[in-house]
Each structure stands twice: as C-alpha cells, then as structure tokens.
Design a protein around this motif. Structure first.
Motif, PDB file in Angstrom:
ATOM      1  N   LEU A  99       2.019   9.439  -5.846  1.00 56.88           N
ATOM      2  CA  LEU A  99       2.662  10.732  -5.646  1.00 56.88           C
ATOM      3  C   LEU A  99       3.603  11.049  -6.812  1.00 56.88           C
ATOM      4  O   LEU A  99       3.626  12.175  -7.316  1.00 56.88           O
ATOM      5  N   LYS A 100       4.353  10.055  -7.241  1.00 59.61           N
ATOM      6  CA  LYS A 100       5.248  10.232  -8.388  1.00 59.61           C
ATOM      7  C   LYS A 100       4.445  10.551  -9.642  1.00 59.61           C
ATOM      8  O   LYS A 100       4.763  11.482 -10.385  1.00 59.61           O
ATOM      9  N   ASP A 101       3.387   9.774  -9.871  1.00 56.24           N
ATOM     10  CA  ASP A 101       2.545   9.996 -11.056  1.00 56.24           C
ATOM     11  C   ASP A 101       1.931  11.386 -11.054  1.00 56.24           C
ATOM     12  O   ASP A 101       1.833  12.032 -12.102  1.00 56.24           O
ATOM     13  N   ASP A 102       1.524  11.857  -9.890  1.00 59.97           N
ATOM     14  CA  ASP A 102       0.933  13.192  -9.784  1.00 59.97           C
ATOM     15  C   ASP A 102       1.935  14.270 -10.201  1.00 59.97           C
ATOM     16  O   ASP A 102       1.573  15.240 -10.882  1.00 59.97           O
ATOM     17  N   LYS A 126       0.833  -1.215   0.000  1.00 59.48           N
ATOM     18  CA  LYS A 126       0.000   0.000   0.000  1.00 59.48           C
ATOM     19  C   LYS A 126       0.864   1.260   0.000  1.00 59.48           C
ATOM     20  O   LYS A 126       0.560   2.236  -0.678  1.00 59.48           O
ATOM     21  N   ILE A 127       1.948   1.223   0.763  1.00 57.45           N
ATOM     22  CA  ILE A 127       2.854   2.369   0.809  1.00 57.45           C
ATOM     23  C   ILE A 127       3.524   2.551  -0.548  1.00 57.45           C
ATOM     24  O   ILE A 127       3.622   3.675  -1.056  1.00 57.45           O
ATOM     25  N   ARG A 128       3.968   1.455  -1.153  1.00 64.75           N
ATOM     26  CA  ARG A 128       4.574   1.548  -2.490  1.00 64.75           C
ATOM     27  C   ARG A 128       3.590   2.137  -3.490  1.00 64.75           C
ATOM     28  O   ARG A 128       3.950   2.996  -4.313  1.00 64.75           O
ATOM     29  N   GLN A 129       2.335   1.691  -3.446  1.00 64.79           N
ATOM     30  CA  GLN A 129       1.315   2.213  -4.356  1.00 64.79           C
ATOM     31  C   GLN A 129       1.072   3.706  -4.121  1.00 64.79           C
ATOM     32  O   GLN A 129       0.930   4.478  -5.071  1.00 64.79           O
ATOM     33  N   ALA A 130       1.021   4.102  -2.866  1.00 60.79           N
ATOM     34  CA  ALA A 130       0.811   5.517  -2.542  1.00 60.79           C
ATOM     35  C   ALA A 130       1.976   6.357  -3.065  1.00 60.79           C
ATOM     36  O   ALA A 130       1.770   7.450  -3.597  1.00 60.79           O
ATOM     37  N   ARG A 131       3.188   5.851  -2.951  1.00 64.46           N
ATOM     38  CA  ARG A 131       4.352   6.589  -3.460  1.00 64.46           C
ATOM     39  C   ARG A 131       4.325   6.670  -4.988  1.00 64.46           C
ATOM     40  O   ARG A 131       4.710   7.687  -5.555  1.00 64.46           O
ATOM     41  N   ARG A 132       3.885   5.587  -5.637  1.00 68.79           N
ATOM     42  CA  ARG A 132       3.761   5.632  -7.095  1.00 68.79           C
ATOM     43  C   ARG A 132       2.766   6.699  -7.506  1.00 68.79           C
ATOM     44  O   ARG A 132       2.984   7.430  -8.476  1.00 68.79           O
ATOM     45  N   GLU A 142       4.529  13.790 -12.237  1.00 66.54           N
ATOM     46  CA  GLU A 142       4.741  13.622 -13.681  1.00 66.54           C
ATOM     47  C   GLU A 142       3.593  14.256 -14.479  1.00 66.54           C
ATOM     48  O   GLU A 142       3.822  14.931 -15.483  1.00 66.54           O
ATOM     49  N   LYS A 143       2.369  14.057 -14.019  1.00 66.65           N
ATOM     50  CA  LYS A 143       1.199  14.647 -14.692  1.00 66.65           C
ATOM     51  C   LYS A 143       1.246  16.176 -14.620  1.00 66.65           C
ATOM     52  O   LYS A 143       0.943  16.861 -15.597  1.00 66.65           O
ATOM     53  N   ALA A 144       1.607  16.688 -13.471  1.00 68.37           N
ATOM     54  CA  ALA A 144       1.700  18.146 -13.318  1.00 68.37           C
ATOM     55  C   ALA A 144       2.773  18.711 -14.245  1.00 68.37           C
ATOM     56  O   ALA A 144       2.566  19.748 -14.889  1.00 68.37           O
ATOM     57  N   ALA A 145       3.905  18.030 -14.333  1.00 65.35           N
ATOM     58  CA  ALA A 145       4.984  18.490 -15.215  1.00 65.35           C
ATOM     59  C   ALA A 145       4.539  18.449 -16.678  1.00 65.35           C
ATOM     60  O   ALA A 145       4.786  19.390 -17.435  1.00 65.35           O
ATOM     61  N   ALA A 146       3.871  17.368 -17.069  1.00 57.68           N
ATOM     62  CA  ALA A 146       3.393  17.243 -18.443  1.00 57.68           C
ATOM     63  C   ALA A 146       2.355  18.312 -18.754  1.00 57.68           C
ATOM     64  O   ALA A 146       2.364  18.914 -19.841  1.00 57.68           O
TER      65      ALA A 146
END
Length: 165
Positions: free
Chosen positions: A149-152, A141-147, A154-158
């Motif tokens: 956060l990372k995806d968010d 669950k922690i790994r998924q939550a961190r992914r 990346e989306k903001a940068a894009a």
C-alpha cells in the motif's frame, strides 16, 4: 475450520460485505460467510455462534442495516471479538445502523468500523490483526500488504511528479 465468521443480516447486504471476504482470502484466512438475523432468526444466530466457536472461530464480523442489532446479539453470546459493519439500508443513510452498532452496553463491546464497503475491508483487516497476535506468519503478511500500500502511494506520487516535468 473457519477462523472468522462473517454474518449479514440480509442477502441484500452482500455487495457491501463481499470486500470483507476478499481481504480475508487475500491473507489466506479461513472464514464462514452466511446470512442470519438478530430478529428474524435469533435461534439460528445463537446456534451459529455456538457451533463456530466450538470449531475454532476466533472473530465474528457482523453486518446489518437499520436497527443493526446483529453485532450486539452476537456479542451477547460470545466473549470472542465482535466487529460490526453498519450497512446503509434506510432513508437515514446508515446513521441508524452506525449508532445501533456502536452504542453497546458495558461488558458487551462491538468494535465498529465505517459504513459499507470501506468498513467491510477494515473489518477484515482488524480481524486479521487480532489473529496475528498469535500468528507470526499472518503478521508478516499484514506487514507485506502494508508495504505494498505504501509502495503504491509512492509510485502514484512519482508518476504524478513525472507528469509535471
């Protein structure tokens, strides 16, 4: 039975500490959330630590301002991990609470996070990581939550990059 206990020195700390409970809930971690004081209710604090430890509590999170002795008082009564959240509650802008929480005598450590809401969130994440040492499902669950956060990010940068085109 709560895995994490969240103690606040005063009800006035709730707005700063609530994000801690929110993170624990999002990860499916059971918790107790209450007010107790190192100075005004030392007997209550001692009784809570004892009862919660006996019921299976694994991590204690303590938020307090000014003298901020709550985390230290709890650390003196348990060998379970204690995480301190210094709370801004005086004209010293939380510096008093930060120093009181972080400066513990040898043998009675308190893991200290940032002030107020940011610290409350990280206290919950730290508690989750401690619990995840023995819980593979929680670790995932922690790994998924961190992914996420990372995806968010990346989306903001894009999104920002597309706006420049």
């Amino acid at each position: 039975m709560p895995k994490v206990a969240i103690f606040m020195g005063s009800l006035s700390d709730e707005a700063n500490v609530r994000p801690c409970a929110d993170v624990l809930e999002s990860l499916g971690i059971s918790y107790a959330f209450t007010v107790t004081s190192a100075h005004r209710t030392p007997e209550r604090t001692e009784k809570l630590v004892d009862e919660l430890e006996k019921s299976g509590c694994e991590v204690f999170i303590c938020a307090a301002g000014m003298a901020a002795h709550l985390a230290g008082a709890v650390a003196a009564r348990t060998i379970k991990p204690v995480i301190g959240i210094p709370v801004t509650a005086s004209s010293l802008s939380g510096m008093d609470a930060l120093l009181s929480t972080v400066m513990m005598p040898p043998g009675f450590p308190v893991a200290t996070v940032a002030l107020d809401k940011a610290g409350a969130r990280n206290a919950a994440w730290m508690a989750a990581q401690i619990l995840a040492l023995a819980d593979r499902d929680l670790a995932e669950k922690i790994r998924q939550a961190r992914r996420k956060l990372k995806d968010d990010v990346e989306k903001a940068a894009a999104s920002l990059q597309q706006g420049k085109s």
